[in-house]
Design an enzyme around this catalytic site. Structure first.
Site, PDB file in Angstrom:
ATOM      1  N   LYS A   1      82.595 -47.752 -13.193  1.00  0.00           N
ATOM      2  CA  LYS A   1      82.923 -46.525 -12.456  1.00  0.00           C
ATOM      3  C   LYS A   1      82.111 -46.391 -11.166  1.00  0.00           C
ATOM      4  O   LYS A   1      81.108 -47.050 -10.974  1.00  0.00           O
ATOM      5  CB  LYS A   1      82.789 -45.307 -13.381  1.00  0.00           C
ATOM      6  CG  LYS A   1      83.978 -45.266 -14.352  1.00  0.00           C
ATOM      7  CD  LYS A   1      84.029 -44.060 -15.240  1.00  0.00           C
ATOM      8  CE  LYS A   1      85.301 -44.150 -16.110  1.00  0.00           C
ATOM      9  NZ  LYS A   1      85.318 -43.167 -17.184  1.00  0.00           N
TER      10      LYS A   1
ATOM     11  N   ARG B   1      83.325 -47.783 -24.196  1.00  0.00           N
ATOM     12  CA  ARG B   1      84.665 -48.196 -23.728  1.00  0.00           C
ATOM     13  C   ARG B   1      84.456 -49.033 -22.471  1.00  0.00           C
ATOM     14  O   ARG B   1      83.970 -48.520 -21.460  1.00  0.00           O
ATOM     15  CB  ARG B   1      85.484 -46.934 -23.432  1.00  0.00           C
ATOM     16  CG  ARG B   1      86.897 -47.195 -22.934  1.00  0.00           C
ATOM     17  CD  ARG B   1      87.596 -45.865 -22.624  1.00  0.00           C
ATOM     18  NE  ARG B   1      88.961 -46.080 -22.164  1.00  0.00           N
ATOM     19  CZ  ARG B   1      89.281 -46.364 -20.914  1.00  0.00           C
ATOM     20  NH1 ARG B   1      88.344 -46.450 -19.984  1.00  0.00           N
ATOM     21  NH2 ARG B   1      90.554 -46.544 -20.574  1.00  0.00           N
TER      22      ARG B   1
HETATM   23  N1  HH2 Z   1      87.948 -43.465 -18.560  1.00  0.00           N
HETATM   24  C1  HH2 Z   1      89.124 -43.871 -18.053  1.00  0.00           C
HETATM   25  C2  HH2 Z   1      90.290 -43.762 -18.811  1.00  0.00           C
HETATM   26  N2  HH2 Z   1      90.268 -43.293 -20.072  1.00  0.00           N
HETATM   27  N3  HH2 Z   1      89.048 -42.428 -21.899  1.00  0.00           N
HETATM   28  C3  HH2 Z   1      87.891 -42.023 -22.426  1.00  0.00           C
HETATM   29  N4  HH2 Z   1      87.847 -41.550 -23.678  1.00  0.00           N
HETATM   30  N5  HH2 Z   1      86.718 -42.076 -21.718  1.00  0.00           N
HETATM   31  C4  HH2 Z   1      86.670 -42.537 -20.438  1.00  0.00           C
HETATM   32  O1  HH2 Z   1      85.583 -42.531 -19.834  1.00  0.00           O
HETATM   33  C5  HH2 Z   1      87.899 -42.977 -19.841  1.00  0.00           C
HETATM   34  C6  HH2 Z   1      89.089 -42.899 -20.615  1.00  0.00           C
HETATM   35  C7  HH2 Z   1      89.174 -44.422 -16.669  1.00  0.00           C
HETATM   36  O2  HH2 Z   1      88.987 -45.822 -16.669  1.00  0.00           O
HETATM   37  P1  HH2 Z   1      90.172 -46.887 -16.590  1.00  0.00           P
HETATM   38  O3  HH2 Z   1      91.069 -46.761 -17.773  1.00  0.00           O
HETATM   39  O4  HH2 Z   1      89.628 -48.245 -16.387  1.00  0.00           O
HETATM   40  O5  HH2 Z   1      90.915 -46.528 -15.248  1.00  0.00           O
HETATM   41  P2  HH2 Z   1      92.313 -45.871 -14.903  1.00  0.00           P
HETATM   42  O6  HH2 Z   1      92.280 -44.456 -15.375  1.00  0.00           O
HETATM   43  O7  HH2 Z   1      92.412 -45.983 -13.410  1.00  0.00           O
HETATM   44  O8  HH2 Z   1      93.387 -46.651 -15.623  1.00  0.00           O
END
Ligand code: HH2
Length: 288
Positions: free
Chosen positions: A228, A263
């Protein structure tokens, strides 16, 4: 969270996940536009292959998402989200032998994924939609309740808190109680402070420096800091994919401070670092 004998476990469908050691949840974004891996796994077959690779790297769970919730992102139609995630969830749940989580704020998508074998519903909007609560209460999936201030589209527009730790903690405790009142047993609920969701770098650091406050709520704790922006800011690494070392450091810090699930995008380096970490902490003999 449930305690069997002296062991803490998280109940996710037919899985009883032991929480003796920090579990690694591998991220699988079946999206064209995620902030760090958008487009890489948008194809169903490629995504399924990636799920297998994440487990081979040591992931204990896989989180499948069909909507990017990066700052500034737009919502995705239910049809698109269903088309993206259901075939992947269904194939992985059938073949992988680890719990599959669906990262969605949409009740219809959550229900379809649970029907296709998902064992966890990961809702970044903290089960704020009554329809989502109904889906949660009518089944036995594990639930990740995350805190987000506002909506992805505008959440990074000057987020403000009087006391970020107290406010996020209070919110999560209230949402957990609401789910229990709706009939969800506490053993299914995990909490997540929502790193980067309506938070500045200072807010993210305050949350990570006070993880014990979240542990003390008595539910499994999940932290998602992988790649992030605040890690990029601190380490001067502009490209998300280059933020591996910073992300692994946060995963180890989180484990040290009681986090049960991290995660992450970079499963292999995280698993290796946490194995070293668990050995040094004196619990190297047992594996999950
Ligand atoms: N962060 C993201 C998405 N889902 N779920 C939980 N429980 N906690 C988190 O910190 C979290 C999440 C964002 O990361 P990512 O899935 O890599 O990115 P994007 O939302 O752009 O797909």
């Amino acid at each position: 969270m449930t305690t069997v004998g002296r062991k803490r476990v998280w109940q996710c469908g037919h899985y009883r996940l032991p929480l003796a050691r920090t579990l690694v949840m591998g991220i699988l974004n079946v999206t064209p536009d995620s902030f760090s891996d958008g487009g890489r796994y948008a194809d169903t077959a490629v995504a399924i292959e990636r799920g297998h690779a994440l487990v081979a790297e040591g992931a204990h769970l896989i989180d499948v998402g069909g909507e990017s919730t990066r700052p500034g992102s737009d919502t995705v139609s239910v049809e698109d989200e269903l088309t993206r995630v259901v075939p992947v969830v269904s194939a992985l749940a059938e073949r992988l032998g680890v719990p599959i989580s669906v990262d969605t704020r949409n009740a219809e998508v959550a229900a379809a994924c649970v029907a296709s074998g998902a064992s966890i519903i990961n809702d970044i909007s903290g089960f704020s939609d009554p329809a989502m609560v109904e889906v949660a209460a009518s089944g036995d999936a594990g639930l990740v309740v995350m805190h987000m201030l506002g909506e992805p589209k505008s959440m990074q527009d000057e987020p403000h808190y009087a006391d970020v730790v107290a406010e996020v903690c209070g919110y999560l405790a209230t949402r957990a109680r609401m789910l229990e009142d709706a009939g969800v047993i506490p053993g299914r609920i995990a909490l997540d402070p929502g790193i980067g969701f309506g938070k500045t770098t200072a807010h993210n650091l305050a949350l990570l420096q006070n993880l014990e406050e979240f542990v003390s709520l008595g539910y499994p704790l999940l932290v998602g800091a992988s790649r992030k922006r605040f890690i990029g800011e601190i380490t001067s690494v502009p490209t998300p994919a280059g933020r591996v070392q910073g992300s692994v450091a946060v995963a180890c810090w989180s484990a040290l401070h009681g986090t049960d699930i991290v995660r992450v995008h970079d499963v292999a380096p995280t698993v290796e670092a946490l194995a070293m970490f668990a050995t040094l902490a004196g619990d190297g003999a047992e594996s999950v």
